[in-house]
Structure formats: structure tokens, C-alpha cells
Design a protein around this motif. Structure first.
Motif, PDB file in Angstrom:
ATOM      1  N   LEU A  37       0.886  -1.204  -0.121  1.00 59.88           N
ATOM      2  CA  LEU A  37      -0.315   0.094   0.129  1.00 59.88           C
ATOM      3  C   LEU A  37       0.629   1.406   0.128  1.00 59.88           C
ATOM      4  N   THR A  38       2.087   1.333   0.791  1.00 65.65           N
ATOM      5  CA  THR A  38       2.794   2.525   0.841  1.00 65.65           C
ATOM      6  C   THR A  38       3.547   2.630  -0.664  1.00 65.65           C
ATOM      7  N   SER A  39       3.753   1.506  -1.253  1.00 63.46           N
ATOM      8  CA  SER A  39       4.531   1.643  -2.619  1.00 63.46           C
ATOM      9  C   SER A  39       3.362   2.073  -3.582  1.00 63.46           C
ATOM     10  N   PHE A  40       2.187   1.457  -3.498  1.00 63.73           N
ATOM     11  CA  PHE A  40       1.208   2.057  -4.225  1.00 63.73           C
ATOM     12  C   PHE A  40       0.956   3.531  -4.052  1.00 63.73           C
ATOM     13  N   MET A  41       1.040   3.835  -3.067  1.00 69.59           N
ATOM     14  CA  MET A  41       0.683   5.482  -2.446  1.00 69.59           C
ATOM     15  C   MET A  41       1.765   6.381  -3.248  1.00 69.59           C
ATOM     16  N   VAL A  42       3.011   5.966  -3.057  1.00 66.68           N
ATOM     17  CA  VAL A  42       4.182   6.741  -3.372  1.00 66.68           C
ATOM     18  C   VAL A  42       4.017   7.063  -4.903  1.00 66.68           C
ATOM     19  N   ALA A  43       3.650   6.107  -5.539  1.00 67.35           N
ATOM     20  CA  ALA A  43       3.632   6.119  -7.227  1.00 67.35           C
ATOM     21  C   ALA A  43       2.552   7.221  -7.334  1.00 67.35           C
ATOM     22  N   ALA A  44       1.491   6.906  -6.862  1.00 71.15           N
ATOM     23  CA  ALA A  44       0.033   7.785  -7.225  1.00 71.15           C
ATOM     24  C   ALA A  44       0.257   9.003  -6.729  1.00 71.15           C
ATOM     25  N   LEU A  45       0.979   9.566  -5.643  1.00 63.75           N
ATOM     26  CA  LEU A  45       0.986  10.853  -5.306  1.00 63.75           C
ATOM     27  C   LEU A  45       2.231  11.368  -6.064  1.00 63.75           C
ATOM     28  N   MET A  46       3.105  10.743  -6.674  1.00 62.98           N
ATOM     29  CA  MET A  46       4.241  11.307  -7.132  1.00 62.98           C
ATOM     30  C   MET A  46       3.728  11.690  -8.698  1.00 62.98           C
ATOM     31  N   ALA A  47       2.774  10.856  -9.307  1.00 62.92           N
ATOM     32  CA  ALA A  47       2.402  11.086 -10.549  1.00 62.92           C
ATOM     33  C   ALA A  47       1.036  12.021 -10.711  1.00 62.92           C
ATOM     34  N   LEU A  48       0.245  11.867  -9.683  1.00 64.75           N
ATOM     35  CA  LEU A  48      -1.067  12.458  -9.858  1.00 64.75           C
ATOM     36  C   LEU A  48      -1.239  13.757  -8.788  1.00 64.75           C
ATOM     37  N   ASN A  49      -0.408  14.757  -9.331  1.00 64.10           N
ATOM     38  CA  ASN A  49      -0.470  16.075  -9.001  1.00 64.10           C
ATOM     39  C   ASN A  49      -0.498  17.109 -10.064  1.00 64.10           C
ATOM     40  N   PRO A  50      -0.888  18.223  -9.880  1.00 65.28           N
ATOM     41  CA  PRO A  50      -0.897  19.308 -11.037  1.00 65.28           C
ATOM     42  C   PRO A  50       0.268  19.466 -11.500  1.00 65.28           C
ATOM     43  N   GLU A  51       1.324  19.819 -10.886  1.00 57.34           N
ATOM     44  CA  GLU A  51       2.776  20.231 -11.171  1.00 57.34           C
ATOM     45  C   GLU A  51       3.108  18.943 -12.247  1.00 57.34           C
ATOM     46  N   THR A  52       3.252  18.063 -11.796  1.00 51.81           N
ATOM     47  CA  THR A  52       3.860  16.850 -12.481  1.00 51.81           C
ATOM     48  C   THR A  52       3.344  16.467 -13.717  1.00 51.81           C
ATOM     49  N   ILE A  53       1.626  16.261 -13.644  1.00 49.11           N
ATOM     50  CA  ILE A  53       0.884  15.961 -14.731  1.00 49.11           C
ATOM     51  C   ILE A  53       1.195  17.067 -15.905  1.00 49.11           C
ATOM     52  N   ILE A  54       1.184  18.428 -15.533  1.00 48.26           N
ATOM     53  CA  ILE A  54       1.248  19.500 -16.628  1.00 48.26           C
ATOM     54  C   ILE A  54       2.578  19.177 -17.278  1.00 48.26           C
ATOM     55  N   TRP A  55       3.683  19.131 -16.590  1.00 49.90           N
ATOM     56  CA  TRP A  55       5.120  19.068 -17.255  1.00 49.90           C
ATOM     57  C   TRP A  55       5.571  17.638 -17.850  1.00 49.90           C
ATOM     58  N   ALA A  56       4.551  16.770 -17.322  1.00 43.41           N
ATOM     59  CA  ALA A  56       5.002  15.212 -17.915  1.00 43.41           C
ATOM     60  C   ALA A  56       4.204  15.143 -19.155  1.00 43.41           C
TER      61      ALA A  56
END
Length: 663
Positions: free
Chosen positions: A146-165
């Protein structure tokens, strides 16, 4: 209560089954990463046009590289482009060769960099939580996954990352290289044996297993492993990956690719008192040679071709000047990046203060007494603080500059969230759980609660923040300024219904978070924020991107198609009053940018006096600027009008009287 325990028992059984079947564990992990990566980076990646002004500059420079075969000097619109080094252009040009010249290929390197980063972060957290279990001699597969799943989700699913990715520029590629390099460094650092200091309570329980690098033998003494590691001519595989990725960062954005990671690592190692020790085990001189060997050849070639023009432009203007003075008008107050992080990492950013304070990073003797892997949270804090501080000091400020701290923010919040999960898969072992939480520095609320006060109040701040977001987005048409390219921008926004949808999503999330706080179901709060953001991405951000593309960029693409059909051989194209590099990319034609109507009139006069063939020019202008040219109806021929833009052909005429003078 029984239903709650039954659900938890079922989840624990499922993750225990995964843990006992490595192939199943790998499959589930890959599927999760693919799902997160597709939602965040892949879905509709190339279904909108390039966004002016920066993205087409990169796309066209890469196209020129692909067409001309000149892989050394980047060009845009006939001029050298020394803003960034070559790696991003190489990646986009290679994507063109494989997938064709299109928007999807332009953005693919950014998306791949982001996906690679979340995969490495997933692995790092999985390794870190496994080491924690080894230290405490427990098995907690539910918490690990669950912790591994969460870090991947939080790292990917935020406005700053999504915009520049999803944007074909160099920022995400830099962040992918830099953040992956830092994670690789920590895996190499934490994987070394014999790193324990005296005074580490309970450290004798640790076993030297599950290291990120292979030990000589399972039963070999720690001292023998250290001796073999010390005598090895090359750094371990993680340190080697660190050096390669740093070279990639240098080839992506220049000196900042090594200065910033170097600052983070040096500050961290000095704080924990391992600076010299780690430099020796990293084979630092060997690493510098690797970095120079991979990054310097291109710089040598581009300087040999362009000389001081490149040195002054790239190292002077685009690096030193950006740090010491305002460039291109990009100034901002000292608190600018507080706002960028608050909104760019929303809605999880409200938990960053408590995520940092829970570390008690000021207790240096405590952190120095821990095993290396236990210093992961401290390392993430130095990562976050160094990037934030570095760019706060810099005079030129842009939202994308702090993109490299977003992975650290995700790690900090994930580690906070993991502490809310049961510390054992036995639901009855609450006494041990509370004891370990107290050792971590948490002060509990009264007996009816098991959440630290800071986290409790952060939850209510979360509710207020989500309510504020809902209110602001509902009134977004009154907050945003005007866009010259979209005359009825505010009216169109309101008619789309998107502000209402956004407000409903975040208001519902605020109510759910408040309900979870009142019912003391703390560990579901982050999940509600995450689900809310996914809904916001699907039902608001994605339709908004299509709306903006249709109203702002589509007219320019349609006019570019008209230009391709109407342009005569050697006929000049003038863009009057604005700069939209996407026209250069889509029309494949050199554009002459002129700022003022009178300037255009004088230029056309001069061209007419030269007797050029064909005896005409094409002019692309906003309607307001075009009217300011004060042309008579028979002085031009209208070719097309799209959105706020006019495309006309102005023939060169021999003037019989002053009235016919286009000035």
C-alpha cells in the motif's frame, strides 16, 4: 466493527498471498504502475495541439535536427537556439523517427521520464519498507504494497507533475534524471553494510538481507563485504546509475543538473557525518570521469562550432543571469514558491508541514545513530528543502523550476501516511503499535483517538483548503484575466459547465474528509484526496485542455494549413504583433516576427522597393493590429480568418498617389 475487521482481514490475506508469490507481486506492481502512468501521462497525450509559446520552440528545434541531420547545434526559425542542451532535442528527434512528427512524439520523452521516475520510486519505497520489516523482525506485506502504491500515485497524480509530464519541454526530463539520480544515490548509500553507529536502539535486530546490491555471500561477515566493496575499482551499480543520470541531467539543462543534486547530497552527508566515508565508497573521482565522459563531448562540439556565442548565451544568459537577475520579465515575490507548492502539489500539500515536522530533523544525534536506510525521510527533507531554497534565492522565478522537489514531497507525505497504517498485520496488536508510534515522536490525542494533534489539525486544514478550491474554481471566470486570443473567454468558460463540476468534486471531497476526521478513520483521508484529484483530472482538467486547445490553438493550426496551400515560392510570411512559434512548427515555414503595425508597413515598403519575386507578402495578425495598419480594401487580399487572427496577402504596388500608400 466486525465488517471493518473482516475487510481488513481480506485485504491482508490478499497481500500475504501476493508476498508469497513473487511472480504475482511483480505482475500486480506492473499493472498498478501502468494504470497510474496511463491515467497521469498517457491518456490523451497527443490529442491536443502544441501549446504556445515554449513547447513549439522545442518541437521545431527537434524537427530541424531530425530533418537536417545536424545533431549538434539546435536551430529554430533559422536561428540558433542555445536555451537548452541537446538531450531533449535528441529524444524528441528519435521519437519523430519512430512515430512520425506529431504532438505525441513531442511529448513522449517527458511522459517516459515521469513514468520511469515513479517506477524507481515504487521500487525504492518497496525496498525501504522491506528493510523496516527486517529490522523489526515482522512481515507486513499489506503496509509494504500500500505504501509503494501510494508513493507512485502521489508522485504522478499532482498538478505540477501532470502538466510538465504532458508538455514537450525539458523540465520533466530534467526532473526524471535528477530525481532518479537522487533515488539511485540513496539506494547505493543505504545498501552499504557496516554503517551502524553506536547507540542505535534495537539495531542488533537487523539482518543484512534484501540489499539493493548483491552481497558476496549470504553468510559472509560484514567486514569482509566492506573490504571487497572498498577494493572494487568501480562504484556499486546504484552509484554508477547515479553518475549516468547526473550526466543526463547536465545534457538536459546544464550545470543545474549537477549543482543541485550535489548540494542536496553534500548537505545530507555533512549532517549525518558521513561525507568523506561516502565519497570514498562512491569512487568519487571515477564518478566525475564518468559524468565528464558522457556530458562533455557534446558541449565541446557545440562550442567548437559556435564559439563564444554559445558560451555567452547558454552559460551566461540562460544560467548565470537567470540566477542573479530577472530574465524575460519572470520576477516574483519571495513567497512565490510557497504558492506554487501549495497549488502544484494540491491537494496533498497541506500535509507537507506535518510530514516534515514529524521527522524532527533538528535532532542530529538521533539521525546519526540510525541505520542508513532509516535516514530516508531525512534525505527526502534535504532534497525538498534544498530545491526550494535554491530557487527561492534565484532571482528569475518560474513555476516549473521547483518541479524537481515534487518527488520529495510525495515521499514525505507517503511516509506520513504509512505511519497511519497498522504496524502489524495482527489487528489486535494495538498496544505495540501505539508504543512504536510514540517512539517515532507522535504525541497522541486522548485515548479515544490515535492520531497526532498536528495531523488532526492538518486534516481540518485539508477540509478548509478543499472548500476554498471549490469556491475559487466555481468563480474562476471572475478570477482569470482576459486572453487576447479568445475574445469571449469568460462567457465560454461559464457555458462549459466546468467550474461547477470542479466545485462539486472538491466540495464532496471536503465533506468526505470531514466525515472521516469525525469518525477517526485517519488512514482513508489521503485516498479521498487522491480519488478526488483523479476525478478532477478526468472530468475537469482534460476537458479544459481540449477547450483551450479548440479556442486558442486550433485557429493557428488551421491558418498554418492555409499558409501551406496559399504561400507562393519564396513569399515572405510576417507575423504581426505577437509570437506564436506553433505556426513555424505546423507550417514548416520561416516566420518574420514584427512587433508594431508601422514597423510592418515600413518593412513592406522596403521589400517592394527591392523588386522581390513574388511581388507580395503574407501577413498573419490579430484583427486589432491588422486594423492599425490602415490598409485600403484594394491594398490586400483576405485569405482566411480564424478566431482572433487574420491571414492576408499584401501585393507590392507602384503607388500613383499618397492615398495608395499603405502607410
Amino acid at each position: 466493527m466486525r465488517m471493518k475487521l473482516s475487510v481488513k482481514h481480506t485485504v491482508d490475506q490478499w497481500f500475504n498471498k501476493i508476498a508469497k508469490n513473487p511472480a504475482l507481486g511483480v505482475t500486480v506492481s506492473i499493472l498498478w504502475l501502468i494504470l497510474i502512468g496511463w491515467i497521469a501521462f498517457g491518456w490523451n497525450l497527443g490529442n491536443t495541439g502544441l501549446v504556445d509559446e515554449t513547447e513549439p520552440l522545442f518541437a521545431e528545434a527537434s524537427r530541424q535536427m531530425f530533418v537536417t541531420g545536424d545533431w549538434i547545434t539546435p536551430f529554430f526559425n533559422g536561428d540558433t537556439r542555445f536555451d537548452k542542451p541537446a538531450l531533449v532535442y535528441w529524444c524528441q528527434a528519435i521519437a519523430y523517427a519512430i512515430f512520425g512528427v506529431n504532438e505525441w512524439a513531442v511529448r513522449l520523452p517527458s511522459a517516459i521520464a515521469a513514468l520511469g521516475l515513479i517506477c524507481l520510486a515504487f521500487y525504492t519505497i518497496q525496498w525501504y519498507t522491506t528493510k523496516q520489516d527486517d529490522l523489526e523482525q515482522v512481515s507486513r506485506p499489506t503496509r509494504r504494497y500500500l505504501t509503494s502504491f501510494m508513493v507512485a500515485a502521489l508522485m504522478a497524480l499532482n498538478p505540477e507533475t501532470i502538466i510538465w509530464a504532458r508538455t514537450g519541454v525539458s523540465d520533466m526530463l530534467l526532473t526524471g534524471c535528477m530525481a532518479s539520480a537522487l533515488l539511485s544515490f540513496f539506494l547505493g548509500y543505504a545498501g552499504k553494510q557496516g554503517s551502524r553507529e553506536q547507540g542505535n536502539r534495537g539495531a542488533e535486530l537487523i539482518t543484512n538481507t534484501t540489499l539493493p546490491e548483491a552481497a558476496p555471500t549470504a553468510s559472509a561477515p560484514s567486514s569482509e563485504a566492506e573490504m571487497l566493496s572498498t577494493s572494487a575499482p568501480f562504484p556499486n551499480k546504484w552509484y554508477l546509475a547515479f553518475y549516468v543520470l547526473i550526466a543526463g541531467a547536465i545534457l538536459t539543462k546544464g550545470p543545474v543538473g549537477i549543482v543541485l543534486p550535489g548540494l542536496i547530497i553534500a548537505a545530507f552527508l555533512l549532517y549525518v557525518g558521513k561525507f568523506r566515508e561516502v565519497l570514498r565508497e562512491m569512487r568519487f573521482l571515477m564518478g566525475i570521469l564518468i559524468i565528464l565522459g558522457l556530458s562533455v563531448p557534446w558541449y565541446a562540439l557545440v562550442i567548437s562550432r559556435n564559439g563564444w556565442n554559445y558560451i555567452n548565451s547558454f552559460f551566461g544568459y540562460h544560467n548565470l543571469d537567470r540566477f542573479t537577475e530577472v530574465v524575460n520579465g519572470h520576477s516574483a515575490p519571495w513567497y512565490f514558491y510557497f504558492l506554487v507548492v501549495l497549488l502544484g502539489f494540491a491537494p496533498y500539500s497541506v500535509y507537507l508541514p506535518v510530514s516534515i515536522l514529524r521527522l524532527k530533523f533538528w535532532q542530529r544525534s538521533h539521525w546519526r545513530s540510525l541505520e542508513r536506510f532509516q535516514q530516508f525521510g531525512l534525505f527526502a527533507w534535504f532534497w525538498f528543502a534544498s530545491v526550494f531554497g535554491f530557487f527561492t534565492i534565484a532571482v528569475t522565478k518560474l513555476p516549473s523550476y521547483v518541479l524537481p522537489l515534487m518527488p520529495a514531497a510525495a515521499i514525505l507525505v507517503t511516509l506520513l501516511w504509512s505511519d497511519l497504517l497498522p504496524k502489524t498485520d495482527n489487528p489486535n496488536d494495538t498496544v505495540t503499535q501505539r508504543h512504536k508510534d510514540t517512539e517515532r515522536g507522535f504525541n497522541h490525542l486522548p485515548a479515544s483517538s490515535s492520531i497526532p494533534p498536528l495531523l488532526f489539525w492538518s486534516g481540518w486544514v485539508n477540509v478548509v483548503f478543499l472548500s476554498f478550491l471549490a469556491t475559487a474554481l466555481f468563480n474562476i471566470s471572475h478570477i482569470l484575466g482576459t486572453d487576447p486570443a479568445i475574445s469571449n473567454f469568460h462567457e465560454l468558460i461559464q457555458r462549459s459547465g466546468l467550474p461547477l463540476i470542479a466545485a462539486v468534486i472538491w466540495l464532496v471531497c471536503a465533506v468526505l474528509v470531514a466525515g472521516l476526521l469525525l469518525s477517526r478513520r485517519w488512514n482513508y483521508i489521503t485516498s479521498i484526496n487522491l480519488i478526488g484529484f483523479v476525478a478532477f483530472l478526468i472530468f475537469v482538467l482534460t476537458p479544459t485542455s481540449f477547450f483551450i486547445d479548440r479556442e486558442r490553438q486550433l485557429p493557428l493550426r488551421e491558418l498554418s494549413a492555409v499558409i501551406l496551400q496559399a504561400k507562393q515560392p519564396d513569399e515572405e510570411l510576417i507575423m504581426l504583433g505577437f509570437k506564436k512559434p506553433s505556426v513555424v512548427f505546423y507550417s514548416h515555414i520561416h516566420v518574420n516576427y514584427l512587433g508594431f503595425p508601422q514597423q510592418a508597413v515600413e518593412h513592406i515598403k522596403n521589400q517592394a522597393a527591392k523588386g522581390l519575386k513574388p511581388p507580395s507578402v503574407l501577413v498573419l495578425a490579430e484583427q486589432k493590429k491588422f486594423l492599425q495598419m490602415d490598409l485600403q480594401p484594394d491594398d490586400y487580399k483576405s485569405l482566411s480568418t480564424k478566431g482572433a487572427y487574420n491571414l492576408v496577402r499584401i501585393p507590392f504596388k507602384k503607388k500613383k498617389n499618397e492615398k495608395m500608400d499603405i502607410s
